[in-house]
Design an enzyme around this catalytic site. Sequence first.
Site, PDB file in Angstrom:
ATOM      1  N   HIS A   1       2.648   3.284  -9.194  1.00 30.83           N
ATOM      2  CA  HIS A   1       2.453   1.858  -9.471  1.00 30.83           C
ATOM      3  C   HIS A   1       3.690   1.252 -10.144  1.00 30.83           C
ATOM      4  CE1 HIS A   1      -1.543   2.274  -8.086  1.00 30.83           C
ATOM      5  NE2 HIS A   1      -2.021   2.906  -9.134  1.00 30.83           N
TER       6      HIS A   1
ATOM      7  N   ASP B   1       0.835  -1.193   0.000  1.00 33.43           N
ATOM      8  CA  ASP B   1       0.000   0.000   0.000  1.00 33.43           C
ATOM      9  C   ASP B   1       0.872   1.247   0.000  1.00 33.43           C
ATOM     10  OD1 ASP B   1      -2.381   1.422  -0.002  1.00 33.43           O
ATOM     11  OD2 ASP B   1      -2.496   1.490   2.177  1.00 33.43           O
TER      12      ASP B   1
ATOM     13  N   LEU C   1      10.895 -20.625  -3.828  1.00 32.11           N
ATOM     14  CA  LEU C   1       9.953 -19.661  -3.264  1.00 32.11           C
ATOM     15  C   LEU C   1       8.614 -19.844  -3.960  1.00 32.11           C
ATOM     16  CD1 LEU C   1       9.252 -17.110  -1.545  1.00 32.11           C
ATOM     17  CD2 LEU C   1       9.898 -15.754  -3.562  1.00 32.11           C
TER      18      LEU C   1
END
Length: 224
Positions: free
Chosen positions: A19, A2, A113
């Site tokens: 972004h 955020d 991962l």
Amino acid sequence: MDGNGRWAKSRGMPRVAGHHSGAKAVRRCVEAAIDQGVEWLTLFAFSSENWRRPEGEVMELTSLLKQYLRSEVAELAKQGVCFRVIGDRARFSPELRAEFDRAERETAGNHRLNLTVALSYGGRDEIVKAARNMAHAVQAGTLDVEAVDEQAFGRFLWTAAMPDPDLLIRTSGERRLSNFLLWQCAYAELVFMDVLWPDFDAAHLALALADFARRDRRYGASVG
């Protein structure tokens, strides 16, 4: 993740610039998670509520997502990352859904991962859809109503193949879950950080993990 918009605004830049910088932070976070030995990383990239943002911003976000997948999947595969998407894929274009499928297919079988990206995701929506699908299973006779328990319910969630989170990190100074993994985070440890997501780096992840390591996790049990 955020703070992209606030990061851009504080610099007099358009939200899309935030972004783009946020996408760079994703790469840093993935690399840091690998270095720290984290085996599961889930990133909340686009919520079901984000569809209500201005059309131009939504188009920019989906375009950025497409660019990220096309440019990063080969490197993810090389690094041993298994990529998957959770959320309501049906709301995305067929072209973008094909990119999701390609990314998952090309990284399948990797175990260094497990990188999950939540897209068009909402925790309440996930629970409602799981309850509906479970009800259909009971109605169809493939699930005994007496067998309905937490474990059975979990198999109907988008996260069915994943472990519940141990740690949830929320950036940008906000102190809420924002409809993210509501069922799964029942016993997750929460860390709230004031850093805006585009500035998040390996040092911030290390701080959050160190905080987590100091926690005494009792899962409701008494001590002593």
